[in-house]
Design a protein around this motif. Structure first.
Motif, PDB file in Angstrom:
ATOM      1  N   UNK D  75      -7.415  -7.313   3.403  1.00 25.16           N
ATOM      2  CA  UNK D  75      -6.021  -7.749   3.493  1.00 25.16           C
ATOM      3  C   UNK D  75      -5.400  -7.960   2.105  1.00 25.16           C
ATOM      4  N   UNK D  95      -8.239   2.659   0.393  1.00 29.11           N
ATOM      5  CA  UNK D  95      -7.941   2.028   1.678  1.00 29.11           C
ATOM      6  C   UNK D  95      -9.151   2.148   2.612  1.00 29.11           C
ATOM      7  N   UNK D 100      -8.536  -1.174   4.391  1.00 25.53           N
ATOM      8  CA  UNK D 100      -7.136  -1.461   4.663  1.00 25.53           C
ATOM      9  C   UNK D 100      -6.318  -2.066   3.541  1.00 25.53           C
ATOM     10  N   UNK D 101      -6.933  -2.301   2.403  1.00 25.14           N
ATOM     11  CA  UNK D 101      -6.142  -2.918   1.324  1.00 25.14           C
ATOM     12  C   UNK D 101      -4.883  -2.094   1.068  1.00 25.14           C
ATOM     13  N   UNK D 102      -3.828  -2.809   0.695  1.00 28.56           N
ATOM     14  CA  UNK D 102      -2.520  -2.183   0.504  1.00 28.56           C
ATOM     15  C   UNK D 102      -2.306  -1.867  -0.967  1.00 28.56           C
ATOM     16  N   UNK D 103      -2.123  -0.606  -1.274  1.00 27.14           N
ATOM     17  CA  UNK D 103      -1.789  -0.265  -2.647  1.00 27.14           C
ATOM     18  C   UNK D 103      -0.293  -0.438  -2.840  1.00 27.14           C
TER      19      UNK D 103
END
Lengths: 346, 346, 346, 346
Positions: D75, D95, D100-103
């Motif tokens: 997250x 990702x 799922x990390x948001x760039x």
């Protein structure tokens, strides 16, 4: 006469009423509401854990999988009983949420594993190479999938083994209330004082609509958890209705009353089944009965519409006894139990 | 006077009643119950889509993320508006559920992007190498994050571009009812007949407690979806209560009545704000008003306890106009709107 | 005298030479080079599969995990032997790559499971609910982790069971060359003609530096695979050097010659161990020997620096026989085998 | 005359020789070999970081994605330049690896963002709700995607902003050697002393076959990393050959010599292009030239087989100048540069 599961029944009237009681007016969303605050406080009190982080989720699978993802990295080994719900019945949700953690099933009678079994498994995992993944956490179910319970001393013994290896202990308490009721102990004695680090305190099976509490006794273990829950789509915008259910159960000991009723119904069922010539597969300590029924008893009961699961790998053959699972709940009527036993006795 | 969001309000009484109406007796769990069957049928009928697969989820984030995971591989490119909820407001749930899909934000006025913008983005993605990932799906929000709507012709134009590239079109309809009400069109015309492949039909913002419908118009696109939803912890064991909410909204056009009310309240707000010397940032076509308020109007309103969001990056300065967002819902009282406008007029 | 694994040895000179042979000049990156094209063609030819999609990866774990992710959804059940490398030795890479697929271990003697065992497991999975996940694929290792082999008829029998259930069959061929050499069959007979759908054709253990081929016999099964491999960071920009290794092994049957040598060394070891009073735990059919050694033989061998793994859960006790694993490779010298056996004989 | 990329060229002879030099005899697998130990030490020394954890990976995408997964939860918000390789060119590997990390792409001239831009983005992320995800890390590319460099003071300024917010700073150094060479500074001054927490030190573009070093300056940040790398299938069993490449580059300053050569070739190219009537799009500070070429110069160069990328969104029109990217490497011949410039001059 439905004994198929504790989730086939409805919502307890007090829980239902709680939904309408909190329906007036605007409230902050995503948990920024007074109902949520009160409900979280109520569980901290029940558990004798004033510092604990309490959060709510709608499903047991969601709650368990979130805890697994919180306590285990993707390369972690999660030790659990071979029959554990997280291993057998959640469609690999823990693996999905944690992105690959390995559930390592442990053997053990009556749905429970021993400290020795756990210690050996942890030793094996620790001795292993990168190939094996890394020891991450231990999970027990209480009451277990077999309707048995770990008592506080048993939990403490497992916690000690886990902690010596630096691993947190999770308790899947989908039927936690039934375990507490069955043991007649304090909820704190069965959890935080016994060394449990994270608890899923089930509401749904105990009379709620869709509500579980996730509890981290040490707030440090909850670091980032709110984001994790959000990313998993497990936060309601109208969170008050999730919290209200749990708050209703927490109020005036309703959670315990309901569990006691369910357990009493199971105890009566168990006694009656033995009297009817059946025998119990495991001790009945909560709200589930696993029994071998005489074939004719089974045929009569089913023939009159009794619903419950056959619990053996192969279909029943001839007039051999049939192993079945019967689950009682807050909604199980004494009359239904009586009628079922009557049918079984013939 | 709470205009902060449509999720700060409670449950519509008919939805609440539906929960207690289905509370009697035992029912199959995990969706094997008659309420779920009826609710699914009701949405197939509303949408004029007898073959559609309809499933329910408790949260909009869960619903959207499940659809993204269903329609995009981990290496997919998902085209959406730069302001899209899936891109901005779901804590990367689509990336988490899909295991890495790339949300590609598109520019566009009033929360909408044009077929030309979409076509160019798709061309770019198609021309790209493995480095860029693969075109996977298109997502639009209707009503948009800016309270505007795509009409059926606009949806159809986007669907055509998407389909020519072999991509499915998803509609995030967290405020779908408001879009239908605002446009005065048939739900089918705005979706299946316009080429939408998957729809999240929002219930929560429209008066439910926690309920959304996920609709796949072509059953082939729903292949495996039930497992996916289960693995995500988005299936209630007592599923009837999830379905009952959506069924209540579907009954006798309640969903549309509630949306019409919310939209009417926004229209009135918008009109009054203009009269009070404010101006609208985007057209008001559903249940949200984005407006620049004269500073004193804002100060008076806030001073008297009106709740709404300031919608500008920087804090208000001096007596410059303040850009705000006001959201109305099924529960917004005419009197509250009147009182707010009165305050604004001074 | 190192028999610890086939990966403790270096690169075969011809493979090393292939690296320098392709070092001249500029070439397209990420596989757009003539070496890659030739190498892919070479494996299609070896496997008698002109339509197959062949791709290269540097590690066996990467290759296997990519195939699992390609053939199983996150909610899939992957059937494999309890001793399978994908289950025991890849740090849950298949779960990570597939985002949660459940590896379902099957029992079976000598590292192999029978069609009956597989059929029953598939039936169980099919009969299950959403809780159990969905049957997705079957994976066998050939040669197995125990150095035994499935012959073409055995593979075909398993493929039949898998295909009847609509499941693809994967063969983890980290030691595929050893299996082919041990059986004296055609590579096509052991794979595509026997019903294998995806093959990991190992290069590393067989004399390469770091190279495996991933083969999908039906191109439809490779849909999107190039993106998947890229997203996993498994594509080299200077791809020619990955391909060159595999091409060198494919040229003039080098892959088979090297495997034959390794197998011959194991056969000789096995024979000598029996003569030295040891006995074999499983038949020696490829390049691994699992044997119970007389204690003194073990002590003498280890005392003189022989490297191999003890293959029993508990440490050796007193003068009881010791179960060990000995692995031979293309680089194992006859003299080393002789000397080890001499030591064992005392 | 291939200027398409620095990865179209082969392996430097000394790196190739290093592969054969370490080919003798058996060695521990998975990194338990003396070559790996020496190579890790060599990079600790180059970087003036005796406590750093150094690990090797075969691909830049793998290295970057592993670092993202190590430093960001699923997250998390990862701040990077809009042109960053991790955002634009890795098929969403970060990702995927991080689940799922948001760039979050940041704007900025010449491929660089300023401390002010970063500070504002971090403030926005911090002020956000759960919806936005949580600030997790900052990533810069040095040399950048535009062939420019951050000097030690610039890196330090960004590190300060990151650290004040509790975020680690990652440097994607696929062309790290070119940055060091271009700046004429010490590798330590550009990294650990400037506050970099994790570095991907590129080998492949600089003359290796397939090798990058991942460096965590604080060992605490590497916690569990070995498992992560294993689970990702990024560990070679014959790890010595991965390490040997990096060791060869580290020996006698080869890495720096090769980068200096590449940079010198780019400088000459840049000078010649300006003389030929072209102009530079960004300053040339490493081994890449972005230039607008007179149309006829471009046509002549391409007509004679010069390979390089057109670097504009739309195809060239008429005789308008064409924007191109030219990349030089250790293998770029002076003669090729001369000949290309000659062609351009006409």
């Amino acid at each position: 006469m439905n004994f198929a599961s504790d989730n086939v029944h409805g919502i307890h009237p007090k829980v239902l009423k709680a939904l309408s009681d909190c329906n007036e007016g605007a409230m902050g969303s995503y948990g920024a509401d007074p109902v949520t605050a009160r409900a979280e406080a109520a569980y901290r009190e029940i558990l004798g854990a004033p510092d604990a982080v309490v959060r709510f989720a709608a499903t047991g699978t969601g709650a368990n999988a979130l805890v697994c993802a919180q306590l285990s990295p993707s390369f972690g080994r999660i030790y659990c009983h071979d029959s554990a719900h997280i291993h057998r019945d959640e469609c690999a949700a823990p693996e999905f949420y944690s992105h690959g953690a390995k559930l390592v099933p442990l053997p053990g009678a009556d749905g429970k594993f021993t400290p020795e079994t756990l210690a050996e498994a942890i030793r094996f995992g620790k001795a292993g190479s990168l190939n094996d993944g890394r020891n991450a956490m231990v999970s027990i179910t209480n009451a277990t999938e077999w309707g048995t319970v770990y008592d506080p001393a048993e939990v403490a013994a497992l916690a000690r083994i886990a902690h010596e290896a630096g691993l947190p202990l999770h308790m899947d308490g989908a039927r936690f209330a039934n375990a507490v009721a069955g043991l007649g102990v304090d909820a704190a004695d069965l959890t935080v004082r016994a060394g449990v680090d994270a608890l899923c305190f089930g509401g749904t099976k105990n009379g709620a609509m869709a509500a579980e509490a996730v509890v981290f006794f040490d707030p440090a273990r909850a670091e980032g958890f709110d984001y994790r829950r959000k990313q998993a789509g497990q936060v309601w915008s109208k969170q008050r209705y999730l919290a209200a259910q749990m708050l209703a159960l927490a109020t005036d000991g309703l959670w315990l009353d309901l569990a006691r009723h369910a357990n009493a119904m199971s105890a009566r069922l168990a006694q009656g089944i033995v009297q009817a010539g059946g025998d119990l597969v495991v001790p009945v300590q909560a709200n589930e009965v696993f029994a071998r029924l005489p074939s004719e008893a089974h045929v009569r009961a089913r023939g009159h519409g009794a619903a419950y699961h056959i619990w053996q790998d192969q279909p029943p053959v001839g007039d051999e006894p049939v192993t079945v699972r019967l689950v009682t709940s807050w909604a199980t009527h004494e009359d239904d139990v009586g009628r079922l036993l009557e049918l079984m006795r013939g």
